[in-house]
Write an enzyme that holds these catalytic residues in place. Structure first.
Site, PDB file in Angstrom:
ATOM      1  N   ASN A   9       0.817  -1.062  -0.125  1.00 21.74           N
ATOM      2  CA  ASN A   9      -0.005  -0.123  -0.101  1.00 21.74           C
ATOM      3  C   ASN A   9       0.881   1.274  -0.035  1.00 21.74           C
ATOM      4  O   ASN A   9       1.571   1.526   0.990  1.00 21.74           O
ATOM      5  CB  ASN A   9      -0.877  -0.022   1.211  1.00 21.74           C
ATOM      6  CG  ASN A   9      -1.684   1.421   1.333  1.00 21.74           C
ATOM      7  OD1 ASN A   9      -1.892   2.116   0.526  1.00 21.74           O
ATOM      8  ND2 ASN A   9      -2.354   1.460   2.481  1.00 21.74           N
ATOM      9  N   LYS A  11       0.275   4.248  -0.206  1.00 17.11           N
ATOM     10  CA  LYS A  11      -0.398   5.566   0.317  1.00 17.11           C
ATOM     11  C   LYS A  11      -0.265   6.626  -0.509  1.00 17.11           C
ATOM     12  O   LYS A  11      -0.338   6.711  -1.727  1.00 17.11           O
ATOM     13  CB  LYS A  11       0.147   5.644   1.648  1.00 17.11           C
ATOM     14  CG  LYS A  11      -0.116   4.256   2.629  1.00 17.11           C
ATOM     15  CD  LYS A  11      -0.072   4.872   4.019  1.00 17.11           C
ATOM     16  CE  LYS A  11      -0.101   3.359   4.662  1.00 17.11           C
ATOM     17  NZ  LYS A  11      -0.025   3.436   6.287  1.00 17.11           N
ATOM     18  N   GLU A  97      -6.740   4.821   7.878  1.00 19.70           N
ATOM     19  CA  GLU A  97      -6.383   6.322   7.559  1.00 19.70           C
ATOM     20  C   GLU A  97      -7.828   7.184   7.097  1.00 19.70           C
ATOM     21  O   GLU A  97      -8.033   8.012   7.161  1.00 19.70           O
ATOM     22  CB  GLU A  97      -5.222   6.427   6.794  1.00 19.70           C
ATOM     23  CG  GLU A  97      -3.927   6.161   7.486  1.00 19.70           C
ATOM     24  CD  GLU A  97      -2.809   5.465   6.657  1.00 19.70           C
ATOM     25  OE1 GLU A  97      -2.769   5.666   5.556  1.00 19.70           O
ATOM     26  OE2 GLU A  97      -1.798   5.147   7.339  1.00 19.70           O
ATOM     27  N   GLU A 167      -4.947  -4.651  10.839  1.00 17.86           N
ATOM     28  CA  GLU A 167      -3.890  -3.660  10.857  1.00 17.86           C
ATOM     29  C   GLU A 167      -4.335  -2.823  12.115  1.00 17.86           C
ATOM     30  O   GLU A 167      -5.044  -1.810  12.260  1.00 17.86           O
ATOM     31  CB  GLU A 167      -3.896  -2.562   9.613  1.00 17.86           C
ATOM     32  CG  GLU A 167      -3.685  -3.419   8.457  1.00 17.86           C
ATOM     33  CD  GLU A 167      -3.339  -2.316   7.225  1.00 17.86           C
ATOM     34  OE1 GLU A 167      -2.278  -2.419   6.854  1.00 17.86           O
ATOM     35  OE2 GLU A 167      -3.699  -1.260   7.201  1.00 17.86           O
ATOM     36  N   GLY A 173       3.089   2.483  10.684  1.00 17.55           N
ATOM     37  CA  GLY A 173       4.115   3.739  10.446  1.00 17.55           C
ATOM     38  C   GLY A 173       4.729   3.926  11.746  1.00 17.55           C
ATOM     39  O   GLY A 173       5.642   4.984  11.857  1.00 17.55           O
ATOM     40  N   SER A 213       3.848  -2.051  10.157  1.00 14.51           N
ATOM     41  CA  SER A 213       5.285  -2.093  10.359  1.00 14.51           C
ATOM     42  C   SER A 213       5.894  -3.243  10.287  1.00 14.51           C
ATOM     43  O   SER A 213       6.551  -4.121  10.966  1.00 14.51           O
ATOM     44  CB  SER A 213       5.676  -1.905  11.770  1.00 14.51           C
ATOM     45  OG  SER A 213       5.446  -0.341  12.244  1.00 14.51           O
TER      46      SER A 213
HETATM   47  P1  13P Z   1       3.442   0.525   7.633  1.00 17.42           P
HETATM   48  O1  13P Z   1       3.751  -0.648   6.867  1.00 17.42           O
HETATM   49  O2  13P Z   1       3.997   1.839   7.041  1.00 17.42           O
HETATM   50  O3  13P Z   1       3.109   0.600   9.103  1.00 17.42           O
HETATM   51  O4  13P Z   1       1.794   0.769   7.001  1.00 17.42           O
HETATM   52  C1  13P Z   1       0.956  -0.298   7.116  1.00 17.42           C
HETATM   53  C2  13P Z   1      -0.308   0.159   6.543  1.00 17.42           C
HETATM   54  O5  13P Z   1      -1.127   1.111   6.800  1.00 17.42           O
HETATM   55  C3  13P Z   1      -0.551  -0.743   5.324  1.00 17.42           C
HETATM   56  O6  13P Z   1      -1.886  -0.632   4.730  1.00 17.42           O
END
Ligand code: 13P
Length: 254
Positions: A9, A11, A97, A167, A173, A213
């Site tokens: 992802n 983002k 998010e 998640e 993050g 993460s």
């Molecule tokens: P990170 O791997 O950056 O923690 O993000 C996870 C995430 O939100 C994937 O959709």
């Protein structure tokens, strides 16, 4: 058997040239992939450039969101038909998010999940508790409520085609991954809830990804858990070497 699904992802990252460079590096390396699936979910703006590149390769394209109507006066939204047209086969729905910054509710996500399935898109439905909810001992209740709310309109045969991503919000993050044991425990709860919403056979066939993460140095022990069927990767999916190492998790297992 559930085919492991490793998804990136991206983002709100990546220009088109950077997206092309990353995907070309993935394609060059992933020529021999047969026992797992790989999906990249770039921003909408890069989908058109990436679709011809991934055509005929093991890499599939996913979107990060969509609206549930096929067309209409919904300024700024993207429809399932548009995702079909541009070559997407997956769509992430209900990411934390989107819930946090864009007020997406379980009810809205439910309608999106239904629309995705009607248009032959595989939804990756995201659920997960916040730190405060976990600290209050409410993690399981929050996740099962989200699942029920997001899937209530579905028939059992539709549930069978979904992907769920667990998640935990506090792990996204932050570098603060859930322990493999905690992640496995929640995945088992999710599978149990899926069985209640459909039946055990369906629940046993649904892939449940862990996200939050996921990195090259923790993917092996996460993927070794019996109910963890893949990873939804944010930050580490933006670097070819890191994402490739995550995709190739089993080769490095002890
Ligand atoms: P990170 O791997 O950056 O923690 O993000 C996870 C995430 O939100 C994937 O959709």
């Amino acid at each position: 058997m559930r085919t492991p699904l490793l998804a990136g992802n991206w983002k709100m990252h990546m220009t088109i040239p950077a997206a092309v460079e990353l995907v070309e590096a993935l394609i060059a390396d992933l020529t021999d992939l047969s026992d797992r699936e790989v999906v990249v979910c770039p921003p909408f703006t890069a989908l058109g450039a990436l679709a011809p590149l991934v055509d005929g390769t093991p890499i599939k394209l996913g979107a990060q969101n969509m609206y549930f109507e096929p067309q209409g006066a919904y300024t700024g939204e993207i429809s399932p038909l548009m995702l079909n047209e541009i070559g997407c086969t997956y769509v992430i729905l209900g990411h934390s998010e989107r819930r946090q910054y864009f007020n997406e509710s379980d009810e809205l996500i439910n309608r999106k999940v239904q629309a995705a399935l009607e248009h032959q898109l595989t939804p990756i439905v995201c659920v997960g508790e916040t730190k405060a909810e976990r600290d209050a001992g409410r993690a399981e209740e929050v996740v099962t409520t989200q699942l029920r709310g997001c899937l209530s309109l579905l028939k059992p045969e539709q549930v069978a085609t979904l992907v769920i991503a667990y998640e935990p919000v506090w792990a996204i993050g932050t570098g603060d991954t859930a322990t493999p044991a905690d992640a496995q425990a929640m995945h088992a709860v999710i599978r149990h809830t899926l069985a209640e919403l459909s039946n055990q056979q369906v629940a046993d066939s649904v892939r449940i990804q862990y996200g939050g993460s996921v990195k090259p140095n923790n993917v092996d022990e996460l993927m070794a858990q019996p109910d963890i069927d893949g990873a939804l990767v944010g930050g580490a999916s933006l670097k070819a070497a890191d994402f490739l190492r995550i995709v190739r998790y089993a080769e490095h297992r002890a």
